[in-house]
Design a protein around this motif. Structure first.
Motif, PDB file in Angstrom:
ATOM      1  N   LEU A 102       0.812  -1.218   0.000  1.00 55.20           N
ATOM      2  CA  LEU A 102       0.000   0.000   0.000  1.00 55.20           C
ATOM      3  C   LEU A 102       0.845   1.267   0.000  1.00 55.20           C
ATOM      4  N   GLU A 103       2.052   1.172   0.553  1.00 53.07           N
ATOM      5  CA  GLU A 103       2.919   2.351   0.619  1.00 53.07           C
ATOM      6  C   GLU A 103       3.352   2.831  -0.767  1.00 53.07           C
ATOM      7  N   ALA A 104       3.161   1.990  -1.793  1.00 55.92           N
ATOM      8  CA  ALA A 104       3.528   2.388  -3.159  1.00 55.92           C
ATOM      9  C   ALA A 104       2.582   3.448  -3.712  1.00 55.92           C
ATOM     10  N   VAL A 105       1.425   3.642  -3.066  1.00 57.73           N
ATOM     11  CA  VAL A 105       0.434   4.599  -3.570  1.00 57.73           C
ATOM     12  C   VAL A 105       0.622   5.963  -2.916  1.00 57.73           C
ATOM     13  N   GLU A 106       0.335   6.070  -1.606  1.00 53.57           N
ATOM     14  CA  GLU A 106       0.494   7.318  -0.848  1.00 53.57           C
ATOM     15  C   GLU A 106      -0.050   8.537  -1.602  1.00 53.57           C
ATOM     16  N   GLY A 107      -1.308   8.445  -2.003  1.00 54.27           N
ATOM     17  CA  GLY A 107      -1.973   9.574  -2.651  1.00 54.27           C
ATOM     18  C   GLY A 107      -1.819   9.638  -4.152  1.00 54.27           C
ATOM     19  N   LYS A 108      -0.956   8.802  -4.735  1.00 52.86           N
ATOM     20  CA  LYS A 108      -0.794   8.788  -6.192  1.00 52.86           C
ATOM     21  C   LYS A 108      -2.053   8.226  -6.846  1.00 52.86           C
ATOM     22  N   LYS A 109      -2.249   8.568  -8.121  1.00 55.32           N
ATOM     23  CA  LYS A 109      -3.367   7.985  -8.858  1.00 55.32           C
ATOM     24  C   LYS A 109      -3.089   6.507  -9.091  1.00 55.32           C
ATOM     25  N   VAL A 110      -4.072   5.660  -8.792  1.00 53.12           N
ATOM     26  CA  VAL A 110      -3.861   4.224  -8.855  1.00 53.12           C
ATOM     27  C   VAL A 110      -4.999   3.540  -9.600  1.00 53.12           C
ATOM     28  N   PHE A 111      -4.647   2.520 -10.373  1.00 55.12           N
ATOM     29  CA  PHE A 111      -5.627   1.606 -10.951  1.00 55.12           C
ATOM     30  C   PHE A 111      -5.683   0.360 -10.078  1.00 55.12           C
ATOM     31  N   LEU A 112      -6.862  -0.029  -9.639  1.00 57.12           N
ATOM     32  CA  LEU A 112      -7.074  -1.345  -9.054  1.00 57.12           C
ATOM     33  C   LEU A 112      -7.803  -2.150 -10.114  1.00 57.12           C
ATOM     34  N   ILE A 113      -7.132  -3.119 -10.687  1.00 60.14           N
ATOM     35  CA  ILE A 113      -7.690  -3.857 -11.824  1.00 60.14           C
ATOM     36  C   ILE A 113      -7.927  -5.308 -11.433  1.00 60.14           C
ATOM     37  N   GLY A 114      -9.185  -5.722 -11.500  1.00 61.13           N
ATOM     38  CA  GLY A 114      -9.542  -7.098 -11.195  1.00 61.13           C
ATOM     39  C   GLY A 114     -10.278  -7.718 -12.360  1.00 61.13           C
ATOM     40  N   GLY A 115      -9.918  -8.953 -12.687  1.00 62.35           N
ATOM     41  CA  GLY A 115     -10.595  -9.669 -13.750  1.00 62.35           C
ATOM     42  C   GLY A 115     -11.164 -10.971 -13.245  1.00 62.35           C
ATOM     43  N   GLY A 116     -12.474 -11.196 -13.425  1.00 61.44           N
ATOM     44  CA  GLY A 116     -13.100 -12.443 -13.002  1.00 61.44           C
ATOM     45  C   GLY A 116     -12.944 -12.663 -11.511  1.00 61.44           C
ATOM     46  N   ILE A 117     -12.445 -13.834 -11.150  1.00 58.56           N
ATOM     47  CA  ILE A 117     -12.301 -14.157  -9.729  1.00 58.56           C
ATOM     48  C   ILE A 117     -11.077 -13.452  -9.130  1.00 58.56           C
ATOM     49  N   GLY A 118     -10.397 -12.624  -9.918  1.00 61.79           N
ATOM     50  CA  GLY A 118      -9.354 -11.738  -9.410  1.00 61.79           C
ATOM     51  C   GLY A 118      -9.925 -10.430  -8.875  1.00 61.79           C
ATOM     52  N   ILE A 119     -11.242 -10.274  -8.949  1.00 57.98           N
ATOM     53  CA  ILE A 119     -11.895  -9.063  -8.437  1.00 57.98           C
ATOM     54  C   ILE A 119     -11.949  -9.028  -6.907  1.00 57.98           C
ATOM     55  N   PRO A 120     -12.270 -10.131  -6.219  1.00 60.64           N
ATOM     56  CA  PRO A 120     -12.407 -10.074  -4.755  1.00 60.64           C
ATOM     57  C   PRO A 120     -11.247  -9.436  -3.990  1.00 60.64           C
ATOM     58  N   PRO A 121      -9.960  -9.696  -4.326  1.00 61.13           N
ATOM     59  CA  PRO A 121      -8.883  -9.064  -3.544  1.00 61.13           C
ATOM     60  C   PRO A 121      -8.865  -7.540  -3.630  1.00 61.13           C
ATOM     61  N   ILE A 194      -0.303   0.637 -10.613  1.00 58.88           N
ATOM     62  CA  ILE A 194      -1.330  -0.367 -10.897  1.00 58.88           C
ATOM     63  C   ILE A 194      -1.213  -1.513  -9.902  1.00 58.88           C
ATOM     64  N   PHE A 195      -2.334  -1.888  -9.305  1.00 60.25           N
ATOM     65  CA  PHE A 195      -2.452  -3.125  -8.528  1.00 60.25           C
ATOM     66  C   PHE A 195      -3.451  -3.999  -9.277  1.00 60.25           C
ATOM     67  N   SER A 196      -3.094  -5.251  -9.556  1.00 63.67           N
ATOM     68  CA  SER A 196      -3.978  -6.057 -10.392  1.00 63.67           C
ATOM     69  C   SER A 196      -3.982  -7.521  -9.986  1.00 63.67           C
ATOM     70  N   CYS A 197      -5.112  -8.180 -10.287  1.00 64.26           N
ATOM     71  CA  CYS A 197      -5.241  -9.615 -10.076  1.00 64.26           C
ATOM     72  C   CYS A 197      -6.253 -10.139 -11.089  1.00 64.26           C
ATOM     73  N   GLY A 198      -5.906 -11.255 -11.730  1.00 65.14           N
ATOM     74  CA  GLY A 198      -6.821 -11.812 -12.721  1.00 65.14           C
ATOM     75  C   GLY A 198      -6.139 -12.843 -13.588  1.00 65.14           C
ATOM     76  N   PRO A 199      -6.776 -13.223 -14.686  1.00 68.93           N
ATOM     77  CA  PRO A 199      -6.211 -14.249 -15.568  1.00 68.93           C
ATOM     78  C   PRO A 199      -4.921 -13.784 -16.235  1.00 68.93           C
ATOM     79  N   MET A 200      -4.089 -14.741 -16.622  1.00 68.94           N
ATOM     80  CA  MET A 200      -2.771 -14.419 -17.165  1.00 68.94           C
ATOM     81  C   MET A 200      -2.799 -13.517 -18.401  1.00 68.94           C
TER      82      MET A 200
END
Length: 267
Positions: A102-121, A194-200
């Motif tokens: 989380l310290e990588a953000v510190e107010g910076k603009k961030v994308f949280l990208i989730g795909g399919g079952i990668g959305i819950p985290p 960018i923080f992301s989780c999803g299919p390869m």
């Protein structure tokens, strides 16, 4: 790092939130040490099913007494879990993995990208980033949440509490037609992290996009896991650095990951 612990927990509630997608709250002491992007392993009760199933942590309640997991039925183990009801015992191992920095953000603009079952985290991640904004006296305009679905939506209303949500569906029935990358393009979105989780395929596209645009990207890899503790080497991925356990260019996703800086992994 917190020591991994196996315990018998209690199912607090469970419901089917979309076709084949189940939403379960678990009462467990492990909630005290959970971090966004980490996961637990759940052991089936069926003795013919030997290995635990790794499932990402979706959310932690305010008192840190319960964990929420949202999962898709994918086989016999998860099919069994979907039949659990409030009050049932459940055997879990956790907390596992490294989580998002989380310290990588510190107010910076961030994308949280989730795909399919990668959305819950993305939910607990968005929640903690929003809390950091609140403590710093900032609004949540820096949190941009991009979600990719096949068709049925889930968790989008929960996520709207913590940032602006953009949706992509394969058939275009909701939001942008196509992938999360189409949603970013259609809405002219910009970010620094960018923080992301999803299919390869999605993670590969994000890695390429981040490199092209000079962005810092963290990828949570969805790999099949067996032991969940780094012993079996069943979930390795290629890396730039030599792994201290196997002495080759790979890493064990269950212990070294699942979250990696995009430039550190060869996907």
């Amino acid at each position: 790092m917190e020591k991994k612990k196996k315990e018998t927990a209690i199912v607090y509630s469970q419901k089917e939130t979309a076709n084949g997608i189940f939403d379960m709250w678990i009462e467990t002491e492990l909630a005290r040490s959970a971090h966004p992007g980490q996961f637990i392993s759940i052991y089936p009760k069926n003795e013919a099913t030997l290995l635990p199933r790794p499932i990402s942590i979706c959310e932690v309640d305010e008192k840190k007494e319960r964990l929420r997991v949202v999962y898709r039925i994918a086989g016999t183990g998860t099919k069994e879990f979907s039949g659990y009801e409030a009050g049932d015992s459940i055997s879990i191992l956790g907390i596992l993995g490294n989580g998002f920095p989380l310290e990588a953000v510190e107010g910076k603009k961030v994308f949280l990208i989730g795909g399919g079952i990668g959305i819950p985290p993305m939910l607990q991640l968005a929640k903690e980033l929003a809390y950091a904004n609140q403590k710093a006296g900032r609004d949540n305009s820096n949190i941009q949440i991009i979600l990719g679905y096949r068709n049925e939506l889930f968790l989008q209303e929960d996520l709207k509490q913590y940032g602006q949500v953009y949706i992509a569906t394969e058939d275009g029935s909701m939001g942008s037609r196509g992938t999360v990358m189409n949603a970013i393009e259609d809405n002219c979105l910009k970010a620094e992290v960018i923080f992301s989780c999803g299919p390869m395929p999605m993670l590969r596209a994000i890695k390429e996009y981040a490199a092209k645009n000079g962005m810092t990207a963290y990828l949570s890899l969805e790999e099949r896991m067996a032991c969940g503790v780094g012993a079996c080497l069943g979930c390795v991925c290629k890396t730039k650095e030599v792994d201290h356990h196997s002495f080759v260019h790979n890493a064990r996703v269950c212990t070294d990951g699942p979250v990696y800086l995009a430039e550190e992994v060869d996907i």
